[in-house]
Structures are given as structure tokens and as C-alpha cells.
Write a protein that holds these residues in place. Structure first.
Motif, PDB file in Angstrom:
ATOM      1  N   ASN A  33      43.750  22.587  36.884  1.00 45.73           N
ATOM      2  CA  ASN A  33      42.498  22.080  37.446  1.00 45.73           C
ATOM      3  C   ASN A  33      41.956  22.904  38.622  1.00 45.73           C
ATOM      4  N   GLY A  35      40.620  25.737  38.467  1.00 51.98           N
ATOM      5  CA  GLY A  35      39.378  26.391  38.056  1.00 51.98           C
ATOM      6  C   GLY A  35      39.552  27.748  37.385  1.00 51.98           C
ATOM      7  N   LYS A  36      40.691  27.975  36.753  1.00 54.35           N
ATOM      8  CA  LYS A  36      40.952  29.259  36.085  1.00 54.35           C
ATOM      9  C   LYS A  36      39.957  29.521  34.950  1.00 54.35           C
ATOM     10  N   SER A  37      39.870  28.553  34.056  1.00 56.07           N
ATOM     11  CA  SER A  37      39.005  28.753  32.886  1.00 56.07           C
ATOM     12  C   SER A  37      37.540  28.862  33.331  1.00 56.07           C
ATOM     13  N   SER A  38      37.161  28.073  34.307  1.00 57.87           N
ATOM     14  CA  SER A  38      35.776  28.127  34.809  1.00 57.87           C
ATOM     15  C   SER A  38      35.473  29.486  35.412  1.00 57.87           C
ATOM     16  N   SER A  53      38.001  21.689  31.608  1.00 58.10           N
ATOM     17  CA  SER A  53      38.062  20.234  31.529  1.00 58.10           C
ATOM     18  C   SER A  53      38.255  19.631  32.909  1.00 58.10           C
ATOM     19  N   GLY A  57      45.540  20.246  32.822  1.00 61.31           N
ATOM     20  CA  GLY A  57      46.401  20.501  31.672  1.00 61.31           C
ATOM     21  C   GLY A  57      45.643  20.888  30.428  1.00 61.31           C
ATOM     22  N   LYS A  58      44.377  21.299  30.610  1.00 58.33           N
ATOM     23  CA  LYS A  58      43.551  21.643  29.447  1.00 58.33           C
ATOM     24  C   LYS A  58      44.086  22.886  28.727  1.00 58.33           C
ATOM     25  N   THR A  59      44.337  23.954  29.486  1.00 53.34           N
ATOM     26  CA  THR A  59      44.783  25.205  28.879  1.00 53.34           C
ATOM     27  C   THR A  59      46.300  25.135  28.694  1.00 53.34           C
ATOM     28  N   LYS A 143      36.277  27.207  44.153  1.00 53.49           N
ATOM     29  CA  LYS A 143      35.440  26.035  44.491  1.00 53.49           C
ATOM     30  C   LYS A 143      34.830  26.132  45.894  1.00 53.49           C
ATOM     31  N   ASP A 145      31.919  26.444  46.700  1.00 54.13           N
ATOM     32  CA  ASP A 145      30.656  25.686  46.822  1.00 54.13           C
ATOM     33  C   ASP A 145      30.883  24.289  47.390  1.00 54.13           C
ATOM     34  N   ALA A 178      32.887  29.319  40.799  1.00 54.72           N
ATOM     35  CA  ALA A 178      32.481  29.502  39.399  1.00 54.72           C
ATOM     36  C   ALA A 178      31.125  28.837  39.201  1.00 54.72           C
TER      37      ALA A 178
HETATM   38  P1  GTP Z   1      43.831  23.802  33.373  1.00 54.83           P
HETATM   39  O1  GTP Z   1      43.423  24.602  32.173  1.00 54.83           O
HETATM   40  O2  GTP Z   1      43.919  22.341  33.075  1.00 54.83           O
HETATM   41  O3  GTP Z   1      45.064  24.321  34.010  1.00 54.83           O
HETATM   42  O4  GTP Z   1      42.653  23.872  34.465  1.00 54.83           O
HETATM   43  P2  GTP Z   1      41.793  25.128  34.976  1.00 54.83           P
HETATM   44  O5  GTP Z   1      42.450  25.703  36.165  1.00 54.83           O
HETATM   45  O6  GTP Z   1      41.475  26.048  33.849  1.00 54.83           O
HETATM   46  O7  GTP Z   1      40.474  24.418  35.508  1.00 54.83           O
HETATM   47  P3  GTP Z   1      39.034  24.316  34.830  1.00 54.83           P
HETATM   48  O8  GTP Z   1      38.345  25.636  34.850  1.00 54.83           O
HETATM   49  O9  GTP Z   1      39.157  23.621  33.515  1.00 54.83           O
HETATM   50  O10 GTP Z   1      38.262  23.404  35.893  1.00 54.83           O
HETATM   51  C1  GTP Z   1      38.761  22.164  36.322  1.00 54.83           C
HETATM   52  C2  GTP Z   1      37.637  21.335  36.938  1.00 54.83           C
HETATM   53  O11 GTP Z   1      37.181  21.954  38.156  1.00 54.83           O
HETATM   54  C3  GTP Z   1      36.408  21.205  36.056  1.00 54.83           C
HETATM   55  O12 GTP Z   1      35.893  19.893  36.208  1.00 54.83           O
HETATM   56  C4  GTP Z   1      35.439  22.234  36.621  1.00 54.83           C
HETATM   57  O13 GTP Z   1      34.092  21.914  36.394  1.00 54.83           O
HETATM   58  C5  GTP Z   1      35.777  22.202  38.101  1.00 54.83           C
HETATM   59  N1  GTP Z   1      35.481  23.507  38.733  1.00 54.83           N
HETATM   60  C6  GTP Z   1      36.010  24.699  38.384  1.00 54.83           C
HETATM   61  N2  GTP Z   1      35.522  25.686  39.157  1.00 54.83           N
HETATM   62  C7  GTP Z   1      34.660  25.104  40.019  1.00 54.83           C
HETATM   63  C8  GTP Z   1      33.835  25.610  41.089  1.00 54.83           C
HETATM   64  O14 GTP Z   1      33.758  26.803  41.404  1.00 54.83           O
HETATM   65  N3  GTP Z   1      33.106  24.687  41.767  1.00 54.83           N
HETATM   66  C9  GTP Z   1      33.140  23.355  41.458  1.00 54.83           C
HETATM   67  N4  GTP Z   1      32.390  22.534  42.203  1.00 54.83           N
HETATM   68  N5  GTP Z   1      33.890  22.850  40.465  1.00 54.83           N
HETATM   69  C10 GTP Z   1      34.640  23.713  39.757  1.00 54.83           C
END
Ligand code: GTP
Ligand code: MG
Length: 204
Positions: A33, A35-38, A53, A57-59, A143, A145, A178
Motif C-alpha cells: 500500500n 504506492g509501488k504500482s501507482s 488497489s 496486498g494487491k501485487t 504520497k 501530495d 504518483a
Molecule cells: P501492494 O501492491 O498492495 O503492495 O500496494 P502498492 O504499494 O502497489 O500500492 P498501490 O500503488 O496499489 O497504492 C495503494 C493506495 O495508495 C491506492 O489507494 C493509491 O491510490 C494510493 N496512492 C498511491 N500513490 C499515491 C500518491 O502519490 N498520492 C496519493 N494521495 N495516494 C497514492
């Protein structure tokens, strides 16, 4: 803004099945969570390239993307995800560490941390393990922002000071959002610089 060509290649649970190590590779890791995928979608300007997501735990796989036919970008599962069983977490950890240790063309790892949080034990432990295993990494604050510029500066300062208590020098640090596409150019530039000296660079 340079257009980026990004294509999904494969998803794997075992590093041995990852695509041939023919290009320099850059992977993104951090807690679930964070924000890797984002960030990957922001870097490539491809919405929905990497699945994101709100639920941690999405990825769950090692996901390879090929960028401009010259480097691999890898989206990894998060570490420290509490909601899965102990066995499952062990499995994930093994998958991630096997990949990190054995993937020969891995040029640099980007370790993501949430800029709103103080240094977290799980992240610090992970980074120290990377130091021990001599896996090069950069730190990416995500994050941004969600904070004001003043809060960003304070947060980064706290983090830097914490790391300098343990280490003599700091790896490069990036501040990103992101959501607002902040930090994208800096990360792409650093990747481009690393590609120039990579033995896996095509046409070297
Ligand atoms: P996993 O795959 O579960 O390990 O998560 P992840 O690290 O890939 O995170 P993902 O990119 O799925 O983002 C997780 C949540 O954070 C989502 O609801 C995104 O919209 C939010 N998010 C990610 N990057 C940002 C950002 O730069 N700013 C904001 N405000 N929200 C973000
Ligand atoms: Mg993800």
C-alpha cells in the motif's frame, strides 16, 4: 515530456522463470500500500499498467514490464503485509529475497516509504538487509501530495538523520507523488544514468 513505451511482459512467483536477463533492470519495493504500482504507472504515464488497489496486498507476483525495449521495470509485492497467514508471508519473503539476491541484471532497487510516516522498523530492517547483501538501492518517499512543503522537508530531515545514525552516507533520495506526477523526471533520469554504465545495456 518524453513519451515512454511500456509493455507488460510476465508475472512470476519464481525468479528463475523471469524473462532472460538481457536488459538492465530496476525494481520497486516497499510495504504493501505504499504506492509501488501507482508510482510505476506515474513513471510510465500508463494508467492501469500496474494494478493498484486501496487494499494492501494487491501485487502478489514479480511483474516485469519492458520499457522502450531497453530496460525492465519490476513491480514487486509489498513486504510486511500483516493480513496474510504466516506461511504465506514466508512464501512471499522467500520469493522476493530469492529474486533480489539472484537476479543478475538487477541494477538498482527503489525502496519506497510513505513520506507521512516516521522511519518504520520493517523498512529499516529491509534496507539494512540490502546493505548486508550489497544490493544497491535508492529511497523514494511516496504520497508527497498528502503533505505541505514544510511537512515534506521536516519528514525528510527526520528520515535522513535517522539513517545517518546507522550509516556513513545516504543513498539518493527522491520525493514523489504518483497522484501529481511529482519526482517522475528525477527517477527516470537516475535510471537513464545507470543504464549508461550497465553491462546489460544493449549495443554496448
Ligand atoms: P501492494 O501492491 O498492495 O503492495 O500496494 P502498492 O504499494 O502497489 O500500492 P498501490 O500503488 O496499489 O497504492 C495503494 C493506495 O495508495 C491506492 O489507494 C493509491 O491510490 C494510493 N496512492 C498511491 N500513490 C499515491 C500518491 O502519490 N498520492 C496519493 N494521495 N495516494 C497514492
Ligand atoms: Mg502493487
Amino acid at each position: 515530456m518524453a513519451q515512454i513505451n511500456a509493455k507488460f511482459v510476465t508475472s512470476n512467483t519464481d525468479f528463475k522463470n523471469c524473462p532472460p536477463a538481457r536488459f538492465p533492470e530496476f525494481a520497486f519495493i516497499g510495504r504493501s500500500n505504499v504506492g509501488k504500482s501507482s508510482l510505476i504507472n506515474s513513471l510510465t504515464f500508463h494508467k492501469g499498467l500496474a494494478k493498484t488497489s486501496q487494499t494492501p496486498g494487491k501485487t502478489q507476483l514479480i511483474n516485469h514490464f519492458i520499457i522502450d525495449e531497453k530496460w525492465y521495470l519490476v513491480d514487486l509485492p509489498g513486504y510486511g503485509f500483516a493480513k496474510v497467514s504466516k506461511e504465506k508471508r514466508k512464501e512471499f519473503e522467500k520469493m522476493i529475497f530469492d529474486y533480489l539476491i539472484h537476479r543478475e541484471n538487477l541494477t538498482c532497487l527503489f525502496v519506497l516509504v510513505d513520506i507521512r510516516l516516521k522511519p518504520q522498523a520493517v523498512d529499516i530492517e529491509f534496507m539494512n538487509r540490502m546493505v548486508e547483501d550489497e544490493i544497491p538501492f535508492y529511497i523514494v518517499f511516496t504520497k508527497a501530495d498528502k503533505l505541505s512543503q514544510k511537512q515534506i522537508n521536516e519528514s525528510v530531515e527526520v528520515y535522513k538523520n535517522f539513517l545517518l545514525e546507522m550509516w556513513d552516507e545516504l543513498p539518493p533520495l527522491f520525493i514523489t507523488s504518483a497522484e501529481k506526477h511529482v519526482g517522475r523526471e528525477d527517477i527516470l533520469k537516475s535510471i537513464d544514468e545507470l543504464i549508461q554504465t550497465s553491462p546489460y545495456r544493449i549495443g554496448k
